[in-house]
Design a protein around this motif. Sequence first.
Motif, PDB file in Angstrom:
ATOM      1  N   HIS A 195       0.814  -1.215   0.000  1.00  0.00           N
ATOM      2  CA  HIS A 195       0.000   0.000   0.000  1.00  0.00           C
ATOM      3  C   HIS A 195       0.851   1.270   0.000  1.00  0.00           C
ATOM      4  O   HIS A 195       0.342   2.359   0.263  1.00  0.00           O
ATOM      5  N   LEU A 196       2.159   1.101  -0.321  1.00  0.00           N
ATOM      6  CA  LEU A 196       3.098   2.226  -0.460  1.00  0.00           C
ATOM      7  C   LEU A 196       3.126   3.111   0.781  1.00  0.00           C
ATOM      8  O   LEU A 196       3.078   4.337   0.702  1.00  0.00           O
ATOM      9  N   LYS A 197       3.226   2.442   1.945  1.00  0.00           N
ATOM     10  CA  LYS A 197       3.260   3.179   3.205  1.00  0.00           C
ATOM     11  C   LYS A 197       4.574   2.914   3.922  1.00  0.00           C
ATOM     12  O   LYS A 197       5.009   1.752   4.031  1.00  0.00           O
ATOM     13  N   PRO A 198       5.222   3.962   4.420  1.00  0.00           N
ATOM     14  CA  PRO A 198       6.451   3.745   5.179  1.00  0.00           C
ATOM     15  C   PRO A 198       6.147   3.004   6.470  1.00  0.00           C
ATOM     16  O   PRO A 198       5.050   3.116   7.034  1.00  0.00           O
ATOM     17  N   ALA A 199       7.131   2.248   6.944  1.00  0.00           N
ATOM     18  CA  ALA A 199       6.953   1.473   8.167  1.00  0.00           C
ATOM     19  C   ALA A 199       8.227   1.526   8.998  1.00  0.00           C
ATOM     20  O   ALA A 199       9.333   1.578   8.459  1.00  0.00           O
ATOM     21  N   ILE A 200       8.052   1.537  10.305  1.00  0.00           N
ATOM     22  CA  ILE A 200       9.146   1.306  11.246  1.00  0.00           C
ATOM     23  C   ILE A 200       8.911  -0.076  11.840  1.00  0.00           C
ATOM     24  O   ILE A 200       7.843  -0.340  12.392  1.00  0.00           O
ATOM     25  N   LEU A 201       9.904  -0.947  11.702  1.00  0.00           N
ATOM     26  CA  LEU A 201       9.779  -2.312  12.197  1.00  0.00           C
ATOM     27  C   LEU A 201      10.899  -2.588  13.191  1.00  0.00           C
ATOM     28  O   LEU A 201      12.077  -2.598  12.821  1.00  0.00           O
ATOM     29  N   GLU A 202      10.533  -2.785  14.463  1.00  0.00           N
ATOM     30  CA  GLU A 202      11.520  -3.143  15.479  1.00  0.00           C
ATOM     31  C   GLU A 202      11.209  -4.569  15.886  1.00  0.00           C
ATOM     32  O   GLU A 202      10.193  -4.838  16.526  1.00  0.00           O
ATOM     33  N   LEU A 203      12.111  -5.494  15.495  1.00  0.00           N
ATOM     34  CA  LEU A 203      11.781  -6.915  15.537  1.00  0.00           C
ATOM     35  C   LEU A 203      12.678  -7.668  16.526  1.00  0.00           C
ATOM     36  O   LEU A 203      13.161  -7.091  17.486  1.00  0.00           O
ATOM     37  N   GLY A 204      12.884  -8.956  16.303  1.00  0.00           N
ATOM     38  CA  GLY A 204      13.563  -9.800  17.264  1.00  0.00           C
ATOM     39  C   GLY A 204      15.067  -9.624  17.288  1.00  0.00           C
ATOM     40  O   GLY A 204      15.648  -8.850  16.511  1.00  0.00           O
ATOM     41  N   GLY A 205      15.712 -10.356  18.185  1.00  0.00           N
ATOM     42  CA  GLY A 205      17.162 -10.305  18.299  1.00  0.00           C
ATOM     43  C   GLY A 205      17.726 -11.636  18.755  1.00  0.00           C
ATOM     44  O   GLY A 205      17.037 -12.430  19.405  1.00  0.00           O
ATOM     45  N   THR A 244      23.383  -6.170  27.022  1.00  0.00           N
ATOM     46  CA  THR A 244      22.688  -5.794  25.781  1.00  0.00           C
ATOM     47  C   THR A 244      21.373  -5.070  25.985  1.00  0.00           C
ATOM     48  O   THR A 244      20.811  -4.542  25.021  1.00  0.00           O
ATOM     49  N   VAL A 245      20.832  -5.050  27.203  1.00  0.00           N
ATOM     50  CA  VAL A 245      19.512  -4.468  27.450  1.00  0.00           C
ATOM     51  C   VAL A 245      19.674  -3.037  27.942  1.00  0.00           C
ATOM     52  O   VAL A 245      20.135  -2.803  29.063  1.00  0.00           O
ATOM     53  N   ALA A 246      19.322  -2.085  27.104  1.00  0.00           N
ATOM     54  CA  ALA A 246      19.377  -0.674  27.485  1.00  0.00           C
ATOM     55  C   ALA A 246      18.439   0.100  26.575  1.00  0.00           C
ATOM     56  O   ALA A 246      18.241  -0.258  25.416  1.00  0.00           O
ATOM     57  N   ASP A 247      17.864   1.154  27.115  1.00  0.00           N
ATOM     58  CA  ASP A 247      16.926   1.959  26.327  1.00  0.00           C
ATOM     59  C   ASP A 247      16.888   3.361  26.908  1.00  0.00           C
ATOM     60  O   ASP A 247      16.640   3.531  28.100  1.00  0.00           O
ATOM     61  N   GLU A 248      17.181   4.349  26.084  1.00  0.00           N
ATOM     62  CA  GLU A 248      17.045   5.738  26.476  1.00  0.00           C
ATOM     63  C   GLU A 248      16.241   6.450  25.397  1.00  0.00           C
ATOM     64  O   GLU A 248      16.532   6.295  24.206  1.00  0.00           O
ATOM     65  N   PRO A 249      15.224   7.206  25.780  1.00  0.00           N
ATOM     66  CA  PRO A 249      14.314   7.763  24.772  1.00  0.00           C
ATOM     67  C   PRO A 249      14.966   8.755  23.829  1.00  0.00           C
ATOM     68  O   PRO A 249      14.445   9.001  22.738  1.00  0.00           O
ATOM     69  N   GLN A 250      16.093   9.353  24.208  1.00  0.00           N
ATOM     70  CA  GLN A 250      16.746  10.322  23.334  1.00  0.00           C
ATOM     71  C   GLN A 250      17.694   9.653  22.342  1.00  0.00           C
ATOM     72  O   GLN A 250      18.276  10.321  21.483  1.00  0.00           O
ATOM     73  N   ALA A 251      17.876   8.327  22.459  1.00  0.00           N
ATOM     74  CA  ALA A 251      18.808   7.606  21.587  1.00  0.00           C
ATOM     75  C   ALA A 251      18.060   6.925  20.444  1.00  0.00           C
ATOM     76  O   ALA A 251      16.921   6.484  20.617  1.00  0.00           O
ATOM     77  N   PRO A 252      18.687   6.806  19.271  1.00  0.00           N
ATOM     78  CA  PRO A 252      18.035   6.107  18.150  1.00  0.00           C
ATOM     79  C   PRO A 252      17.978   4.606  18.424  1.00  0.00           C
ATOM     80  O   PRO A 252      19.011   3.958  18.583  1.00  0.00           O
ATOM     81  N   PHE A 253      16.777   4.060  18.488  1.00  0.00           N
ATOM     82  CA  PHE A 253      16.593   2.654  18.852  1.00  0.00           C
ATOM     83  C   PHE A 253      16.111   1.876  17.648  1.00  0.00           C
ATOM     84  O   PHE A 253      15.089   2.219  17.039  1.00  0.00           O
ATOM     85  N   GLY A 254      16.809   0.796  17.314  1.00  0.00           N
ATOM     86  CA  GLY A 254      16.385  -0.062  16.221  1.00  0.00           C
ATOM     87  C   GLY A 254      17.508  -0.962  15.778  1.00  0.00           C
ATOM     88  O   GLY A 254      18.650  -0.844  16.243  1.00  0.00           O
ATOM     89  N   GLY A 255      17.204  -1.890  14.877  1.00  0.00           N
ATOM     90  CA  GLY A 255      18.170  -2.891  14.467  1.00  0.00           C
ATOM     91  C   GLY A 255      18.460  -2.889  12.987  1.00  0.00           C
ATOM     92  O   GLY A 255      17.991  -2.024  12.235  1.00  0.00           O
ATOM     93  N   VAL A 256      19.255  -3.880  12.585  1.00  0.00           N
ATOM     94  CA  VAL A 256      19.594  -4.105  11.182  1.00  0.00           C
ATOM     95  C   VAL A 256      19.290  -5.570  10.870  1.00  0.00           C
ATOM     96  O   VAL A 256      18.904  -6.343  11.739  1.00  0.00           O
ATOM     97  N   LYS A 257      19.431  -5.921   9.620  1.00  0.00           N
ATOM     98  CA  LYS A 257      19.159  -7.279   9.149  1.00  0.00           C
ATOM     99  C   LYS A 257      17.731  -7.685   9.546  1.00  0.00           C
ATOM    100  O   LYS A 257      16.798  -6.897   9.420  1.00  0.00           O
ATOM    101  N   ASP A 258      17.553  -8.888  10.053  1.00  0.00           N
ATOM    102  CA  ASP A 258      16.208  -9.366  10.385  1.00  0.00           C
ATOM    103  C   ASP A 258      15.645  -8.757  11.663  1.00  0.00           C
ATOM    104  O   ASP A 258      14.539  -9.121  12.086  1.00  0.00           O
ATOM    105  N   SER A 259      16.371  -7.846  12.272  1.00  0.00           N
ATOM    106  CA  SER A 259      15.845  -7.132  13.443  1.00  0.00           C
ATOM    107  C   SER A 259      15.095  -5.874  13.053  1.00  0.00           C
ATOM    108  O   SER A 259      14.645  -5.128  13.932  1.00  0.00           O
ATOM    109  N   GLY A 260      14.922  -5.629  11.745  1.00  0.00           N
ATOM    110  CA  GLY A 260      14.051  -4.556  11.301  1.00  0.00           C
ATOM    111  C   GLY A 260      14.763  -3.341  10.760  1.00  0.00           C
ATOM    112  O   GLY A 260      15.970  -3.351  10.538  1.00  0.00           O
ATOM    113  N   TYR A 261      13.985  -2.286  10.555  1.00  0.00           N
ATOM    114  CA  TYR A 261      14.527  -1.041  10.015  1.00  0.00           C
ATOM    115  C   TYR A 261      13.706   0.139  10.523  1.00  0.00           C
ATOM    116  O   TYR A 261      12.572  -0.006  10.968  1.00  0.00           O
TER     117      TYR A 261
END
Length: 490
Positions: free
Chosen positions: A246-256, A443-460
Motif C-alpha cells: 500500500h506504499l506506506k512507510p513502516a518502522i519495524l523493530e523486531l527480534g534479536g 545488551t539491554v538498554a533503552d534511552e528515549p533520546q537515543a536512536p533505537f532499532g536494528g539491522v538485518k532481520d531485526s528490522g529497520y
Amino acid sequence: MTLTRGLLIAGQEVPASSGRTTADIDPWTGRPYARVAAATPADVTAAITAAEAAFEQWSDLAPSQRRRILLRAADLLDQRTPQVVELMSHEVGGAAPWAAFNAHLAAEILREAAAGITQPTGAVLTTDLPGAYSLQARVPVGVVAAIAPWNAPLILGTRSVAMALAMGNTVVMKPSEDAPLACGLFLADVLQEAGLPDGVLNVVTNDPADAPEIVETLISDPRVRMVNFTGSTAVGRRIGVLAAEHLKPAILELGGKNALIVLDDADLNYAVDAAAFGSFMNSGQICMSVDRVIVHRGVAEEFTTRFARKIDSLPYGDPCDPHTVVGPVVNTRAAQRVTALIHDALGKGAHLASGTGKVEGAAGTLLRPMVLTDVTRDMDVFHGEIFGPATVIHTVDNDDEAVALANDTPYGLSGGVITQDTARGLAMARRIHTGIFHINDQTVADEPQAPFGGVKDSGYGRFGGRDGADAFTQTRWITVQAHGRAQYPF
C-alpha cells in the motif's frame, strides 16, 4: 473481580460492534484478569475515521499546548507506578522492578517526545531562483497505525504513539492481545486525563483469532499514512509486506539473537552480574535480552561456574511477590516453545549448567532460569531467538572468533562486550553487525533520546531522538517568491 473494557474511539469507550469480548489471561493463575472488546473490521474503520477527523485540529494546535499535554501525561504515569506494578503482574506476569521500570521509562519517553515538539522542523535551502526562498519543512504524515507488543507493554505502547502524537499526527493503536490494558487502554486513559483531545488516540483491542483481519484492515485503509510495529520478525515480515503493498512507510523493530562477549581481561564478577541481568530481566522476554554469552576460553570455566551459581540463586515464581526476579512467561504457548528449544538441544548433546527445562506453576507458565552449554549449530537454540528465561554459553579462542560468532545470525539488534580495554571494545563494536552495541555493559538498554532499532532481520527505522521525530514526519519542499516576479520562457 474481572475488569471489563471497551474500545476507545473518538474519545468514547464503546463495545465492539459485534458485541463480542475476549479474555485477557493472568499468566500466573491461568484465569481471566480482564475481558476486552473484540473489535471487528468495521470498528477499525470507525477508529480511522475518528483519527482522520481529529487530525487537522491536533496538527494545528500550538506546539506549547501539545507539549503540556504530554508532560502532564508523564507526571501522571509517575504517580501511578503502583497501579502499573499491579496491572503488569496480573496481565503479563511482570515482576515489580520490571513493571516499575516500565512506568519510569514510559514517562521519560513522553517527556522526550514533548521536548521534540519545539525543536527545529526544517531548513532554509540554497536556490538559484532570484528573489525566492527555498524551504524544507517537516510536516506530520497524518493518521498513524501503531501495533505494539506485550513484553514491555507500557514502554513499547508509549513508544509506539508518543513521538507520532508529538509531531502532530493522530493514531489508531492496536495493542497486543496479551496486554490490551497496560499496552493500550491504560495509557490512553492517562493521555485523556492529561487533556488529549477526542479522536487523537484511538485504541482497538481484538481477539487473537481476528488479528490478521484487524491488521490488514488497519494498514490497507488509504487514510492511514504510515505504520509502526514492534514484535516478532515473523509477524514483522508480514506487516512490512502489507505496508509496502500500500506504499506506506513502516518502522519495524523486531527480534534479536543478542550476544554478550566476555573477553579474557574482563572483571568476572561484573561480567556475571551483567550477563545475569541481560539474560533474565523480565524472564528473558525482551527483544534485547542476552541469548548468547560468548566467553574467551581462558576464563570460560571460571565464568560458567560463577554464572551458574548466580542463576541458581535467582528467586523465581509469583510476580506479585516483591522478591521475585524471574516470573512466569506470558502464556503456556511461550513456555512450550522455550522448553522445546531446550529439549531439542539436550537431546543433541547440550548440557544444563542451571535450571531443569521443566514447566512449573499452576498455570504451566513458570520456568526455572536456565543456562545451556555445549550448544552446536545443529540445535534449534543455536539459531532461534529464545525469548524466555534461558541463555547459552559459547566458548571461543580469540576476538576474531567472538566477532564471527556474534555475527553468525540473521538478527542484528543489540550486543555488548565486557572488557577493561576500551580501545579493544571499540574495535569490536565497529565489527559487530547490530543497530545497538554497548562497551562494558550488557545488551539491554533503552534511552528515549537515543536512536533505537536494528539491522538485518531485526528490522529497520528508528524510534527515539531526532531519528524518531523524522520518522513520524515527512519532508515537504516549499518555495516563496518574496521579491520580484518569477520569469517564464513563454
